[in-house]
Design a protein around this motif. Structure first.
Motif, PDB file in Angstrom:
ATOM      1  N   GLU A 113       0.844  -1.184   0.000  1.00  0.00           N
ATOM      2  CA  GLU A 113       0.000   0.000   0.000  1.00  0.00           C
ATOM      3  C   GLU A 113       0.881   1.235   0.000  1.00  0.00           C
ATOM      4  O   GLU A 113       1.936   1.270   0.650  1.00  0.00           O
ATOM      5  N   ALA A 114       0.476   2.255  -0.736  1.00  0.00           N
ATOM      6  CA  ALA A 114       1.227   3.510  -0.733  1.00  0.00           C
ATOM      7  C   ALA A 114       1.280   4.067   0.689  1.00  0.00           C
ATOM      8  O   ALA A 114       0.284   4.030   1.425  1.00  0.00           O
ATOM      9  N   ALA A 115       2.444   4.569   1.091  1.00  0.00           N
ATOM     10  CA  ALA A 115       2.640   5.007   2.478  1.00  0.00           C
ATOM     11  C   ALA A 115       1.673   6.123   2.876  1.00  0.00           C
ATOM     12  O   ALA A 115       1.236   6.189   4.025  1.00  0.00           O
ATOM     13  N   ASP A 116       1.334   6.988   1.942  1.00  0.00           N
ATOM     14  CA  ASP A 116       0.475   8.129   2.242  1.00  0.00           C
ATOM     15  C   ASP A 116      -0.903   7.984   1.605  1.00  0.00           C
ATOM     16  O   ASP A 116      -1.563   8.969   1.282  1.00  0.00           O
ATOM     17  N   GLU A 117      -1.351   6.749   1.440  1.00  0.00           N
ATOM     18  CA  GLU A 117      -2.642   6.504   0.796  1.00  0.00           C
ATOM     19  C   GLU A 117      -3.780   7.080   1.629  1.00  0.00           C
ATOM     20  O   GLU A 117      -3.883   6.817   2.830  1.00  0.00           O
ATOM     21  N   PRO A 118      -4.664   7.880   1.031  1.00  0.00           N
ATOM     22  CA  PRO A 118      -5.808   8.431   1.770  1.00  0.00           C
ATOM     23  C   PRO A 118      -6.729   7.323   2.272  1.00  0.00           C
ATOM     24  O   PRO A 118      -6.817   6.250   1.662  1.00  0.00           O
ATOM     25  N   LEU A 119      -7.434   7.596   3.348  1.00  0.00           N
ATOM     26  CA  LEU A 119      -8.297   6.597   3.956  1.00  0.00           C
ATOM     27  C   LEU A 119      -9.334   6.032   2.988  1.00  0.00           C
ATOM     28  O   LEU A 119      -9.526   4.807   2.948  1.00  0.00           O
ATOM     29  N   PRO A 120     -10.037   6.845   2.186  1.00  0.00           N
ATOM     30  CA  PRO A 120     -11.024   6.262   1.258  1.00  0.00           C
ATOM     31  C   PRO A 120     -10.397   5.253   0.297  1.00  0.00           C
ATOM     32  O   PRO A 120     -11.007   4.225  -0.017  1.00  0.00           O
ATOM     33  N   GLY A 175       8.899  -0.975  -6.932  1.00  0.00           N
ATOM     34  CA  GLY A 175       8.861  -1.479  -5.570  1.00  0.00           C
ATOM     35  C   GLY A 175       7.732  -0.927  -4.734  1.00  0.00           C
ATOM     36  O   GLY A 175       7.674  -1.147  -3.524  1.00  0.00           O
ATOM     37  N   GLY A 176       6.805  -0.214  -5.372  1.00  0.00           N
ATOM     38  CA  GLY A 176       5.718   0.391  -4.609  1.00  0.00           C
ATOM     39  C   GLY A 176       4.461   0.569  -5.432  1.00  0.00           C
ATOM     40  O   GLY A 176       4.290  -0.048  -6.491  1.00  0.00           O
ATOM     41  N   THR A 177       3.575   1.452  -4.954  1.00  0.00           N
ATOM     42  CA  THR A 177       2.270   1.667  -5.574  1.00  0.00           C
ATOM     43  C   THR A 177       1.992   3.161  -5.675  1.00  0.00           C
ATOM     44  O   THR A 177       2.180   3.888  -4.690  1.00  0.00           O
ATOM     45  N   PRO A 178       1.563   3.664  -6.818  1.00  0.00           N
ATOM     46  CA  PRO A 178       1.238   5.093  -6.930  1.00  0.00           C
ATOM     47  C   PRO A 178       0.109   5.479  -5.976  1.00  0.00           C
ATOM     48  O   PRO A 178      -0.878   4.746  -5.822  1.00  0.00           O
ATOM     49  N   ARG A 179       0.250   6.632  -5.359  1.00  0.00           N
ATOM     50  CA  ARG A 179      -0.765   7.123  -4.426  1.00  0.00           C
ATOM     51  C   ARG A 179      -2.076   7.367  -5.152  1.00  0.00           C
ATOM     52  O   ARG A 179      -2.104   7.986  -6.211  1.00  0.00           O
ATOM     53  N   SER A 180      -3.159   6.868  -4.590  1.00  0.00           N
ATOM     54  CA  SER A 180      -4.510   7.060  -5.130  1.00  0.00           C
ATOM     55  C   SER A 180      -4.606   6.631  -6.586  1.00  0.00           C
ATOM     56  O   SER A 180      -5.358   7.219  -7.369  1.00  0.00           O
TER      57      SER A 180
END
Length: 211
Positions: A113-120, A175-180
């Motif tokens: 999961e993106a580290a700063d992913e918004p709650l929704p 190595g990660g996921t784009p935010r939102s």
């Protein structure tokens, strides 16, 4: 480049083949059902067509290639072990022929999961993960098989796939996921896979892709 594409009749696979041929690459298609191949250009320019399951023919299709790309996976929510099992056939053919570079399609929920992913977006991810649990378990096992292999693999992890056109404009996170990141077209997933072939930073990594 000399490329072999598995799952070439699937939605992502067709985009990989078409874009690769348009770019001037030599393409061999490996498919479960050759009768499902589209007709007309650019498909008439395929170097060869091989039926998945014929292990000797598959090894020959992989031998000497610069890279192997796979759009293999389930066509519905019930996956069984399709991705893990069929990718295992690809890995065995590559090991037998000493071909190293492999790029496959996975899915965003398999990655972190993106580290700063918004709650929704976090909540949506959990809901989708529950609904498509069987599919993601299969993809997770597929990625574990990649990690155990000697292949120089890259797992491309898109979120929701659409039938939109190729834009060439999207975000990638190695190595990660784009935010939102909520969606991306199949055409742009194929574009990303072809662009990552020569990227050493993507070797033995999952790569998140999204708009």
């Amino acid at each position: 480049m000399r490329l072999t594409v598995f799952g070439a009749t699937g939605a992502v696979g067709q985009e990989i083949v078409g874009q690769a041929l348009d770019a001037g690459h030599e393409v061999t298609a490996v498919v479960r059902d050759p009768d499902r191949l589209p007709e007309g250009p650019p498909w008439a320019d395929l170097h060869a067509v091989v039926r998945l399951g014929d292990e000797e023919a598959v090894r020959a299709a992989v031998a000497g290639r610069d890279a192997v790309l796979s759009g293999l996976g389930s066509r519905g929510r019930k996956s069984g072990d399709v991705a893990e099992r069929l990718t295992g056939q690809v890995l065995r053919a590559m090991e037998a022929t000493e071909v190293r570079r492999l790029l496959v399609v996975s899915a965003a929920p398999v990655g972190p999961e993106a580290a700063d992913e918004p709650l929704p977006d976090r909540l949506m991810r959990k809901v989708i993960g529950a609904v498509l649990k069987e599919l993601y378990v299969d993809l997770t096992r597929m990625e574990a098989a990649l990690a155990r292999s000697a292949a120089d693999w890259t797992s491309v992890r898109p979120p929701k796939l659409t039938n939109g056109s190729r834009t060439g404009v999207y975000r990638t996170v190695i190595g990660g996921t784009p935010r939102s990141g909520r969606s991306i077209s199949r055409a742009d997933v194929a574009h990303a896979m072809l662009a990552l072939i020569d990227d050493p930073a993507a070797v033995k990594q999952g790569v998140g892709v999204a708009y």
